[in-house]
Design an enzyme around this catalytic site. Structure first.
Site, PDB file in Angstrom:
ATOM      1  N   GLY A 197       0.790  -1.228   0.000  1.00  0.00           N
ATOM      2  CA  GLY A 197       0.000   0.000   0.000  1.00  0.00           C
ATOM      3  C   GLY A 197       0.818   1.271   0.000  1.00  0.00           C
ATOM      4  O   GLY A 197       0.267   2.367  -0.025  1.00  0.00           O
ATOM      5  N   HIS A 198       2.146   1.165   0.024  1.00  0.00           N
ATOM      6  CA  HIS A 198       3.005   2.363   0.136  1.00  0.00           C
ATOM      7  C   HIS A 198       4.180   2.267  -0.813  1.00  0.00           C
ATOM      8  O   HIS A 198       5.297   2.011  -0.373  1.00  0.00           O
ATOM      9  CB  HIS A 198       3.498   2.491   1.566  1.00  0.00           C
ATOM     10  CG  HIS A 198       4.004   3.857   1.910  1.00  0.00           C
ATOM     11  ND1 HIS A 198       5.315   4.245   1.740  1.00  0.00           N
ATOM     12  CD2 HIS A 198       3.371   4.934   2.415  1.00  0.00           C
ATOM     13  CE1 HIS A 198       5.471   5.497   2.153  1.00  0.00           C
ATOM     14  NE2 HIS A 198       4.308   5.923   2.563  1.00  0.00           N
ATOM     15  N   PHE A 199       4.139   2.498  -1.968  1.00  0.00           N
ATOM     16  CA  PHE A 199       3.003   2.749  -2.845  1.00  0.00           C
ATOM     17  C   PHE A 199       3.021   1.674  -3.911  1.00  0.00           C
ATOM     18  O   PHE A 199       4.099   1.303  -4.354  1.00  0.00           O
ATOM     19  CB  PHE A 199       3.113   4.120  -3.491  1.00  0.00           C
ATOM     20  CG  PHE A 199       3.183   5.252  -2.498  1.00  0.00           C
ATOM     21  CD1 PHE A 199       2.030   5.715  -1.883  1.00  0.00           C
ATOM     22  CD2 PHE A 199       4.392   5.826  -2.152  1.00  0.00           C
ATOM     23  CE1 PHE A 199       2.084   6.769  -0.974  1.00  0.00           C
ATOM     24  CE2 PHE A 199       4.453   6.868  -1.238  1.00  0.00           C
ATOM     25  CZ  PHE A 199       3.308   7.343  -0.645  1.00  0.00           C
TER      26      PHE A 199
END
Length: 140
Positions: free
Chosen positions: A47-49
């Site tokens: 999720g990052h990224f």
């Protein structure tokens, strides 16, 4: 050199939140130098990224704190205790940390009075500074 088992005997962190792979230099209560081999398979990269994986700065700060905790909790009177965050000052993020990087984590204890102390922390990749910060800890 301390491996995962020796580190786990000093600090309470465990996978997936143990963010150091080894400690190469240790002067109990003075300083420690450890490493984190950053791989593409780290959970936070999902999720990052997704299109440009970057290690979150707050996790680099946490890894630095864990190295500092290894140093301070290696002192005989602190064995079996926990080092908590008391503050983060003057944090500077100077470059991205990405999969494939070998993150060098150094924390020098520059001041301690009773259960409270301050560590000067620096994270580098290939000799280039990624993060610097002053970390305040409390031993509980």
């Amino acid at each position: 050199m301390l491996g995962i088992k020796e580190i786990e005997a000093i600090i309470p962190h465990r996978h997936p939140f143990l963010l150091i792979d080894c400690v190469e230099e240790l002067e109990p209560g003075v300083r420690a130098v450890g490493y984190k081999c950053v791989t593409f398979h780290e959970d936070f990269f999902r999720g990052h990224f997704p299109q440009e994986p970057v290690m979150p700065g707050v996790l680099i700060i946490e890894a630095l704190a864990q190295v500092g905790a290894v140093s301070i909790l290696s002192v005989e009177e602190n064995k079996g205790k926990v080092a908590y965050f008391g503050g983060i000052n003057s944090a500077k993020f100077r470059r991205k940390v990405v999969p494939g990087d070998r993150l060098r984590l150094e924390c020098e204890i520059i001041k301690q009075k009773g259960p409270v102390g301050i560590g000067r922390a620096t994270a580098t990749v290939d000799g280039k500074v990624a993060v610097t910060a002053e970390l305040t800890f409390m031993i509980g």
